[in-house]
Design a protein around this motif. Structure first.
Motif, mmCIF file in Angstrom:
data_model
loop_
_atom_site.group_PDB
_atom_site.id
_atom_site.type_symbol
_atom_site.label_atom_id
_atom_site.label_comp_id
_atom_site.label_asym_id
_atom_site.label_seq_id
_atom_site.Cartn_x
_atom_site.Cartn_y
_atom_site.Cartn_z
ATOM 1 N N ARG A 200 0.829 -1.205 0.000
ATOM 2 C CA ARG A 200 0.000 0.000 0.000
ATOM 3 C C ARG A 200 0.865 1.257 0.000
ATOM 4 N NH1 ARG A 200 -1.421 3.956 2.573
ATOM 5 N NH2 ARG A 200 -0.314 3.475 4.483
ATOM 6 N N LEU B 36 2.474 1.746 -3.463
ATOM 7 C CA LEU B 36 1.480 2.240 -4.417
ATOM 8 C C LEU B 36 1.103 3.693 -4.140
ATOM 9 C CD1 LEU B 36 -0.798 -0.906 -4.678
ATOM 10 C CD2 LEU B 36 0.825 -0.063 -6.396
ATOM 11 N N ALA C 102 -5.347 -0.922 -6.703
ATOM 12 C CA ALA C 102 -4.696 0.192 -7.400
ATOM 13 C C ALA C 102 -5.431 0.533 -8.689
ATOM 14 C CB ALA C 102 -3.244 -0.165 -7.688
ATOM 15 N N LEU D 196 -4.153 3.298 -11.033
ATOM 16 C CA LEU D 196 -2.849 3.147 -11.670
ATOM 17 C C LEU D 196 -2.940 2.185 -12.843
ATOM 18 C CD1 LEU D 196 -0.589 2.725 -8.515
ATOM 19 C CD2 LEU D 196 -0.789 4.749 -9.950
#
Length: 68
Positions: free
Chosen positions: A13, A16, A48, A51
């Motif tokens: 986490r 990211l 994510a 992303l």
């Protein structure tokens, strides 16, 4: 939910979150077969959604090729 993987999930986490802020990083995930590496990465990719995720797989035949 990944049982017993809180530390690993938190590390992912953080990596990211830093990437979203423009500070990319690298995190090596290694372990014996069946330890849940792929599941851990899948959970990270699912979280994510903001992303672009690129996934690659190695092949055992490439183990003698440097940087393969």
């Amino acid at each position: 939910m990944l049982v017993g993987r809180d530390h690993e999930c938190e590390r992912l986490r953080i990596v990211l979150a830093n990437a979203v802020q423009g500070n990319p990083g690298v995190l090596v995930i290694r372990g014996d077969p069946g330890m849940g590496k792929t599941r851990l990465l899948s959970a990270a990719a699912e979280s994510a959604s903001d992303l672009q995720i690129i996934r690659v797989n190695g092949h055992e035949a490439e183990t003698d090729i440097p940087y393969a």
